[in-house]
Design a protein around this motif. Structure first.
Motif, PDB file in Angstrom:
ATOM      1  N   TRP A 124      24.211  -6.368 -37.466  1.00  0.00           N
ATOM      2  CA  TRP A 124      23.150  -6.477 -38.451  1.00  0.00           C
ATOM      3  C   TRP A 124      23.098  -7.894 -38.995  1.00  0.00           C
ATOM      4  O   TRP A 124      24.120  -8.461 -39.362  1.00  0.00           O
ATOM      5  N   ARG A 125      21.916  -8.457 -39.025  1.00  0.00           N
ATOM      6  CA  ARG A 125      21.748  -9.816 -39.517  1.00  0.00           C
ATOM      7  C   ARG A 125      20.640  -9.867 -40.562  1.00  0.00           C
ATOM      8  O   ARG A 125      19.756  -9.010 -40.592  1.00  0.00           O
ATOM      9  N   ILE A 126      20.729 -10.877 -41.405  1.00  0.00           N
ATOM     10  CA  ILE A 126      19.734 -11.072 -42.450  1.00  0.00           C
ATOM     11  C   ILE A 126      18.912 -12.305 -42.104  1.00  0.00           C
ATOM     12  O   ILE A 126      19.455 -13.361 -41.786  1.00  0.00           O
ATOM     13  N   ALA A 127      17.596 -12.150 -42.179  1.00  0.00           N
ATOM     14  CA  ALA A 127      16.713 -13.273 -41.858  1.00  0.00           C
ATOM     15  C   ALA A 127      15.623 -13.364 -42.924  1.00  0.00           C
ATOM     16  O   ALA A 127      15.088 -12.358 -43.381  1.00  0.00           O
ATOM     17  N   THR A 128      15.323 -14.579 -43.329  1.00  0.00           N
ATOM     18  CA  THR A 128      14.210 -14.773 -44.255  1.00  0.00           C
ATOM     19  C   THR A 128      12.879 -14.615 -43.547  1.00  0.00           C
ATOM     20  O   THR A 128      11.869 -14.297 -44.166  1.00  0.00           O
ATOM     21  N   SER A 129      12.877 -14.813 -42.242  1.00  0.00           N
ATOM     22  CA  SER A 129      11.673 -14.609 -41.449  1.00  0.00           C
ATOM     23  C   SER A 129      12.069 -14.388 -39.999  1.00  0.00           C
ATOM     24  O   SER A 129      13.132 -14.826 -39.562  1.00  0.00           O
ATOM     25  N   ILE A 130      11.215 -13.676 -39.286  1.00  0.00           N
ATOM     26  CA  ILE A 130      11.414 -13.437 -37.854  1.00  0.00           C
ATOM     27  C   ILE A 130      10.211 -14.009 -37.125  1.00  0.00           C
ATOM     28  O   ILE A 130       9.074 -13.695 -37.464  1.00  0.00           O
ATOM     29  N   ASP A 131      10.449 -14.861 -36.135  1.00  0.00           N
ATOM     30  CA  ASP A 131       9.354 -15.488 -35.401  1.00  0.00           C
ATOM     31  C   ASP A 131       8.510 -14.436 -34.690  1.00  0.00           C
ATOM     32  O   ASP A 131       9.035 -13.544 -34.024  1.00  0.00           O
ATOM     33  N   MET A 132       7.214 -14.553 -34.846  1.00  0.00           N
ATOM     34  CA  MET A 132       6.276 -13.662 -34.177  1.00  0.00           C
ATOM     35  C   MET A 132       5.117 -14.487 -33.643  1.00  0.00           C
ATOM     36  O   MET A 132       4.788 -15.542 -34.191  1.00  0.00           O
ATOM     37  N   ASN A 133       4.532 -14.024 -32.582  1.00  0.00           N
ATOM     38  CA  ASN A 133       3.361 -14.670 -32.000  1.00  0.00           C
ATOM     39  C   ASN A 133       2.169 -13.739 -32.120  1.00  0.00           C
ATOM     40  O   ASN A 133       2.291 -12.526 -31.926  1.00  0.00           O
ATOM     41  N   TYR A 134       1.017 -14.277 -32.460  1.00  0.00           N
ATOM     42  CA  TYR A 134      -0.169 -13.458 -32.625  1.00  0.00           C
ATOM     43  C   TYR A 134      -1.414 -14.285 -32.335  1.00  0.00           C
ATOM     44  O   TYR A 134      -1.390 -15.512 -32.359  1.00  0.00           O
ATOM     45  N   TYR A 135      -2.486 -13.570 -32.059  1.00  0.00           N
ATOM     46  CA  TYR A 135      -3.777 -14.186 -31.808  1.00  0.00           C
ATOM     47  C   TYR A 135      -4.737 -13.829 -32.941  1.00  0.00           C
ATOM     48  O   TYR A 135      -4.711 -12.709 -33.446  1.00  0.00           O
ATOM     49  N   VAL A 136      -5.571 -14.756 -33.321  1.00  0.00           N
ATOM     50  CA  VAL A 136      -6.574 -14.536 -34.353  1.00  0.00           C
ATOM     51  C   VAL A 136      -7.951 -14.780 -33.757  1.00  0.00           C
ATOM     52  O   VAL A 136      -8.174 -15.797 -33.106  1.00  0.00           O
ATOM     53  N   SER A 137      -8.847 -13.837 -33.978  1.00  0.00           N
ATOM     54  CA  SER A 137     -10.208 -13.974 -33.479  1.00  0.00           C
ATOM     55  C   SER A 137     -11.163 -14.015 -34.663  1.00  0.00           C
ATOM     56  O   SER A 137     -10.981 -13.305 -35.649  1.00  0.00           O
ATOM     57  N   ASN A 138     -12.190 -14.844 -34.552  1.00  0.00           N
ATOM     58  CA  ASN A 138     -13.200 -14.909 -35.607  1.00  0.00           C
ATOM     59  C   ASN A 138     -14.369 -13.968 -35.327  1.00  0.00           C
ATOM     60  O   ASN A 138     -15.367 -13.989 -36.052  1.00  0.00           O
ATOM     61  N   TYR A 139     -14.240 -13.162 -34.291  1.00  0.00           N
ATOM     62  CA  TYR A 139     -15.289 -12.189 -33.984  1.00  0.00           C
ATOM     63  C   TYR A 139     -15.186 -11.001 -34.938  1.00  0.00           C
ATOM     64  O   TYR A 139     -14.101 -10.457 -35.156  1.00  0.00           O
TER      65      TYR A 139
END
Length: 232
Positions: free
Chosen positions: A8-23
């Protein structure tokens, strides 16, 4: 906290990848997403965004009871498709008052309220009769049209006024949403998974969470959320 390599580890943030569309998706349309990658199987999913629902005969009773308000409204259910709905009630209230020392203070209340109802379409969250004789109490009611398919539906909910007063609220609105069937199946299965899927000392039945991703896991869901303002 998150689990990594058995620790078990503690992280202030976890890297994630995402796409954003303006549609901006449109109501009464079906959308499909396809993903291709040379090292993985192609995946795809589709979802349908329902059309608007006309709400009428909206009635607010703020005088019959000292400790609660009653909200009622009607809508017509489409008999040609399976329909899925959710209902929330949100308020924003403020009050300026003078204390015994002559100082002025402001009280603000902004929240989704707990609704109380005996509507048979609302899923009861208890096997017992709840306080006040209600069969449903919660901040969100999720339901389908199994009991009123193709008919006019009248909704009635009570809201206790312990923390707010109708006259002191500058914004009161219903958030009335229509879901795709994928959304309804996902949320119901997720709720069953959380409530019934735990493996304790006596064992338990694991409830799979619904997915509509072909060749993958996850969910592509949609809803048409209409905000119906009572005030202003």
């Amino acid at each position: 906290m998150y689990l990594n390599d058995g620790d078990w580890r503690i992280a202030t943030s976890i890297d994630m990848n995402y796409y954003v569309s303006n549609y901006i998706p449109k109501k009464d349309k079906t959308y499909r997403i396809e993903v291709e990658h040379p090292d993985f199987n192609d995946i795809n999913a589709s979802t349908y965004i329902p059309d608007d629902i006309l709400i009428y005969n909206l009635v607010i009773d703020s005088t019959s009871y000292d400790d609660k308000l009653n909200f009622q409204f009607s809508f017509d259910n489409n008999a040609n498709v399976e329909n899925y709905y959710s209902l929330e009630l949100k308020v924003a209230c403020s009050k300026v008052f003078e204390d015994e020392y002559g100082y002025f203070d402001e009280y603000n209340f902004d929240a989704r309220l707990e609704m109380n109802s005996n509507d048979p379409s609302f899923q009861s969250n208890s096997f017992d009769v709840l306080d006040g004789g209600y069969t449903f109490q919660g901040r969100k009611a999720v339901f389908n049209d199994a009991l009123f398919n193709g008919q006019e539906k009248r909704i009635s909910v009570d809201v206790f006024t312990e923390y707010f007063q109708y006259a002191q609220c500058d914004t009161i609105k219903f958030i009335f949403s229509t879901f795709s069937d994928d959304s309804y199946k996902y949320y119901n299965s997720l709720s069953d998974h959380r409530n019934n899927g735990g493996l304790d000392i006596f064992g338990g039945e694991v409830v799979p969470v619904y997915t509509n991703i072909n060749n993958g896991l996850g969910i592509l869901i949609s809803k048409n959320a209409q905000e119906v303002y009572i005030k202003p």
